[in-house]
Design an enzyme around this catalytic site. Sequence first.
Site, mmCIF file in Angstrom:
data_model
loop_
_atom_site.group_PDB
_atom_site.id
_atom_site.type_symbol
_atom_site.label_atom_id
_atom_site.label_comp_id
_atom_site.label_asym_id
_atom_site.label_seq_id
_atom_site.Cartn_x
_atom_site.Cartn_y
_atom_site.Cartn_z
ATOM 1 N N PRO A 155 0.814 -1.371 0.070
ATOM 2 C CA PRO A 155 0.020 0.032 -0.236
ATOM 3 C C PRO A 155 0.911 1.307 0.163
ATOM 4 C CG PRO A 155 0.436 -0.679 2.067
ATOM 5 C CD PRO A 155 1.025 -1.556 1.393
ATOM 6 N N TRP A 156 0.095 2.414 -0.019
ATOM 7 C CA TRP A 156 0.938 3.513 0.163
ATOM 8 C C TRP A 156 1.245 4.193 1.187
ATOM 9 C CZ3 TRP A 156 -2.243 6.630 2.508
ATOM 10 C CH2 TRP A 156 -3.495 6.429 2.459
ATOM 11 N N LYS A 180 4.855 -5.381 -6.118
ATOM 12 C CA LYS A 180 4.047 -4.551 -6.751
ATOM 13 C C LYS A 180 3.620 -3.225 -6.040
ATOM 14 C CE LYS A 180 0.163 -2.970 -7.802
ATOM 15 N NZ LYS A 180 0.042 -1.611 -7.736
ATOM 16 N N PRO A 181 4.518 -2.047 -5.903
ATOM 17 C CA PRO A 181 4.187 -0.973 -5.253
ATOM 18 C C PRO A 181 2.975 -0.335 -5.574
ATOM 19 C CG PRO A 181 6.274 -0.749 -6.431
ATOM 20 C CD PRO A 181 5.658 -2.065 -7.156
ATOM 21 N N ASP A 217 -3.697 -7.890 -10.248
ATOM 22 C CA ASP A 217 -4.427 -9.235 -10.662
ATOM 23 C C ASP A 217 -3.945 -10.137 -11.526
ATOM 24 O OD1 ASP A 217 -7.272 -10.348 -10.532
ATOM 25 O OD2 ASP A 217 -7.096 -10.149 -12.870
ATOM 26 N N SER A 233 -6.370 -2.529 1.663
ATOM 27 C CA SER A 233 -7.544 -2.259 1.881
ATOM 28 C C SER A 233 -8.520 -3.594 2.004
ATOM 29 C CB SER A 233 -8.337 -1.369 0.978
ATOM 30 O OG SER A 233 -8.403 -1.936 -0.310
ATOM 31 N N GLU A 254 -3.033 -8.750 5.156
ATOM 32 C CA GLU A 254 -2.972 -7.579 5.790
ATOM 33 C C GLU A 254 -4.023 -6.512 5.515
ATOM 34 O OE1 GLU A 254 -1.610 -7.827 8.599
ATOM 35 O OE2 GLU A 254 -0.253 -9.819 8.325
ATOM 36 N N CYS A 288 -2.712 1.568 9.814
ATOM 37 C CA CYS A 288 -3.921 0.787 10.131
ATOM 38 C C CYS A 288 -3.872 0.501 11.602
ATOM 39 C CB CYS A 288 -3.423 -0.682 9.265
ATOM 40 S SG CYS A 288 -1.916 -1.196 9.614
ATOM 41 N N GLU A 384 -12.847 2.672 8.797
ATOM 42 C CA GLU A 384 -11.410 2.941 9.067
ATOM 43 C C GLU A 384 -11.192 4.304 8.558
ATOM 44 O OE1 GLU A 384 -8.271 1.021 6.744
ATOM 45 O OE2 GLU A 384 -6.934 1.272 8.604
#
Length: 481
Positions: A155-156, A180-181, A217, A233, A254, A288, A384
């Site tokens: 994630p970012w 995969k950033p 994907d 997410s 996660e 998170c 969240e």
Amino acid sequence: MAVTTPPREINNLIGGVLVPGSGEAIREVRDPSTGTVVAHFTESTREDAYQAVAAAHAAFAGWAAHSPGARSRLLLQLADLVEGNLEEFAQLECLDAGKPISAVRDDELPGIVNALRHFAGAGRALSSMAAAEYNPGNTSFVRREPLGVVVGITPWNFPLWQAVWKLAPALVAGNTVVLKPAELTPLATARFVELAQTVLPAGVLNMINGQGSVVGDALVRHPHVALVSFTGSTPAGRSIAAAAGAAPKRLVLELGGNAPVIVHDDVDLDTALPILTNGILFNAGQECMASTRLLVAETIHDRFTEALAASLASTKVGNAHDESTVLGPLISEQQRNRVAHLVDNRPPHARVLTGGNIIDGPGYFFEPTLIIGLRQGDELVQEEIFGPVATVQTFTDDADALRKANGVEQGLAASVWTRDIGRALRNVNAIESGVVWVNNHMVVGPEGPLGGFKGSGYGKEGGTSGLAEFTREKHVIVNLG
Ligand code: NAD
């Protein structure tokens, strides 16, 4: 030293070669402090993703044949590379993720170096059951083997941190990796894999930039990918689980958190206030495990919330490149507007004690915010928020606090604040989340397992169990006759 213009060009790394994506669209990467474009990359295609998997697949046998000690030594060199270029990495994380420069330099980057060194050592000491004659006349022993190609999707909010917590245990256990950033934050990961090429054999670590729904994907569905370690997410986690289920293949998920913070009437306020202020505002609340869902004993509600509001309001907000900034921007205009929308749509029974507004000007800033009077069913409690916004509900007794703490779909982290150790431990036992702090919040290290319960996902990162995720056990039974 600010790493600035001209905009950098970000390439993929496939089989040791830096190559642009072969899609048509150009993706711009912006500095969240100013909104200016600082980098761009050409979108990758599904075919690019397949090439990255092919490179990792081809490199696997050679990498798996290295001894654990040899792999460990190379990982230690990666740690030295990050440490030796720490200022550059801090600037890059500040530039595309909007992380306040002091915090990322003093806290996050040393933590990343520490994690690399931890996993380098832990990979030399994998364990399993003792060999013995569990079936009379037969000796059993267990081989712990690497899986093959592992995909890490990040994630970012913690770009390099998350990449390292995936690639380091995967590599030391003998797997090869495709990263995969997140589309918004490729800079530090791109620099890391570029530097890693001076240490690792070609194809052992690959990186591909592009959209989650396209290259992410494609990676998840590829038959040569043995495990996907995903942080992001909950909706994306659901679609990845569905795609991986078709194979089926292994997953570590996660996902989102929504940490309850139970503040009892005997809380030590002097200890709690700075820790909770940091837990609400660290990384602009885009964390998170953020301490943003407060449950406060009704007898101390007014005293506690007034003190916390004053602490939040006195925080230095500003450009992430400014050394004195504590609260920087949110990652994007879209994320900032999402947070503003949640706050603006608060129910009539809620009251903003401090903050509540977008900060005008360039960049994506939002005021440190405390909202009181919330109820369990409110969107601000159930969602969240992922911004510098904390909510407060009151509770009457332990049972009420625990019902509210557990009354959301997520179960990642929580904290309990009390001087009564018996009460603290009873609360710990009843809380449904993968991490619980007592009189603290957000202190983590790679030695212990992290991972969610319920809607926050499954599998662990860190600790013995986190390392074991990247291995498979083969039970060998030898007839002694
Ligand atoms: P996101 O789910 O939008 O994206 C995360 C990554 O997944 C990106 O690289 C994205 O391109 C990719 N992706 C998206 N859809 C995909 C798909 N269908 N297939 C494959 N890849 C796909 O999440 P985000 O907005 O970047 O990150 C924020 C979220 O991450 C928050 O919900 C936060 O709680 C969560 N998070 C969780 C943890 C944890 O340890 N549990 C840690 C950090 C962040």
